[in-house]
Design a protein around this motif. Structure first.
Motif, PDB file in Angstrom:
ATOM      1  N   SER A 109       0.823  -1.211   0.000  1.00 63.48           N
ATOM      2  CA  SER A 109       0.000   0.000   0.000  1.00 63.48           C
ATOM      3  C   SER A 109       0.855   1.258   0.000  1.00 63.48           C
ATOM      4  O   SER A 109       0.580   2.222   0.722  1.00 63.48           O
ATOM      5  CB  SER A 109      -0.951   0.017   1.211  1.00 63.48           C
ATOM      6  OG  SER A 109      -1.949   1.004   1.040  1.00 63.48           O
ATOM      7  N   GLN A 141       0.740   4.064  -4.487  1.00 61.93           N
ATOM      8  CA  GLN A 141      -0.149   5.177  -4.811  1.00 61.93           C
ATOM      9  C   GLN A 141       0.222   6.476  -4.100  1.00 61.93           C
ATOM     10  O   GLN A 141      -0.349   7.519  -4.383  1.00 61.93           O
ATOM     11  CB  GLN A 141      -1.613   4.821  -4.509  1.00 61.93           C
ATOM     12  CG  GLN A 141      -1.939   4.652  -3.040  1.00 61.93           C
ATOM     13  CD  GLN A 141      -1.972   3.193  -2.647  1.00 61.93           C
ATOM     14  OE1 GLN A 141      -1.188   2.393  -3.124  1.00 61.93           O
ATOM     15  NE2 GLN A 141      -2.909   2.833  -1.781  1.00 61.93           N
ATOM     16  N   PHE A 173       2.030  -5.821  -5.356  1.00 62.90           N
ATOM     17  CA  PHE A 173       1.384  -4.591  -4.902  1.00 62.90           C
ATOM     18  C   PHE A 173       0.172  -4.997  -4.068  1.00 62.90           C
ATOM     19  O   PHE A 173      -0.670  -5.758  -4.541  1.00 62.90           O
ATOM     20  CB  PHE A 173       0.909  -3.737  -6.074  1.00 62.90           C
ATOM     21  CG  PHE A 173       2.001  -3.320  -7.024  1.00 62.90           C
ATOM     22  CD1 PHE A 173       2.905  -2.335  -6.679  1.00 62.90           C
ATOM     23  CD2 PHE A 173       2.113  -3.913  -8.266  1.00 62.90           C
ATOM     24  CE1 PHE A 173       3.915  -1.941  -7.558  1.00 62.90           C
ATOM     25  CE2 PHE A 173       3.106  -3.538  -9.154  1.00 62.90           C
ATOM     26  CZ  PHE A 173       4.013  -2.550  -8.795  1.00 62.90           C
ATOM     27  N   THR A 180      -3.813  -1.307  -3.217  1.00 63.95           N
ATOM     28  CA  THR A 180      -3.508  -0.196  -4.123  1.00 63.95           C
ATOM     29  C   THR A 180      -4.710   0.048  -5.032  1.00 63.95           C
ATOM     30  O   THR A 180      -5.361  -0.886  -5.473  1.00 63.95           O
ATOM     31  CB  THR A 180      -2.264  -0.524  -4.966  1.00 63.95           C
ATOM     32  OG1 THR A 180      -1.170  -0.813  -4.083  1.00 63.95           O
ATOM     33  CG2 THR A 180      -1.888   0.649  -5.853  1.00 63.95           C
TER      34      THR A 180
END
Length: 202
Positions: free
Chosen positions: A95, A98, A120, A123
């Protein structure tokens, strides 16, 4: 096998599927700040080389703990130039992607030095609008602290990964947080979701 404090609770189970218990491999935690996560993973993989990069104020705290308890297999990285000095078998963005306004440049530097996997978790991704590579929003749930985060075009991202021979092994909803995307209907964007995506190299 679950890590309740992590944005992808099955991460340890995934690592156990990809690496033998006694194998030596390099793990990069991009934006990591959880020493309990590091300790849990190291308890499972004695020969892991754990690399961590975060903001200077976070790194300072982690370095204090590293020195106090002599965590020999923990390497704290301060910038992208230091990241680029190594190669990694597994790169984890928990996380964090972004929140990086230069995430595209970061990925272009990391993908050539990643040998096997990129994960990932938690996200925001979307698809279906080729003219919009990303858009940024204010995150208000940490007021008075104001954060900005990017929603990322998954089609565009996947195409970048393909150039380095990565493919999507799985793509599924992250269930740590429920999000509503009604605000973005006017953008004509499809399939906005809070996602866990796992890329592997062919």
């Amino acid at each position: 096998n679950k890590l309740s404090f992590n944005t992808f609770s099955e991460l340890k189970f995934l690592l156990k599927k990809k690496f033998e218990k006694e194998s030596s491999f390099n793990f990069l935690d991009f934006g990591g700040d959880k020493l309990d996560f590091y300790l849990d993973i190291c308890g499972e993989f004695k020969n892991i080389n754990y690399f961590l990069i975060n903001l200077p104020e976070v790194n300072k705290i982690i370095k204090t703990m590293k020195d106090k308890y002599n965590y020999k297999n923990l390497t704290i990285l301060n910038n992208l130039d230091e990241v680029k000095k190594n190669q990694y078998d597994f790169v984890f963005f928990g996380s964090t992607l972004q929140y990086l306004n230069n995430y595209n440049d970061i990925l272009l530097n990391i993908l050539p030095i990643t040998k096997k996997h990129v994960m990932f978790s938690a996200t925001h991704f979307y698809s279906g609008n080729d003219s919009l590579k990303k858009f940024v929003v204010k995150q208000l749930n940490f007021l008075p602290k104001l954060l900005y985060l990017y929603f990322i075009n998954l089609d565009d991202l996947s195409n970048q990964f393909k150039k380095f021979n990565f493919y999507v092994e799985f793509d599924r909803l992250n269930k740590t947080h429920i999000s509503s995307y009604d605000t973005f209907k006017y953008l004509k964007i499809n399939n906005i979701k809070y996602t866990d995506i796992f890329f592997s190299k062919k």
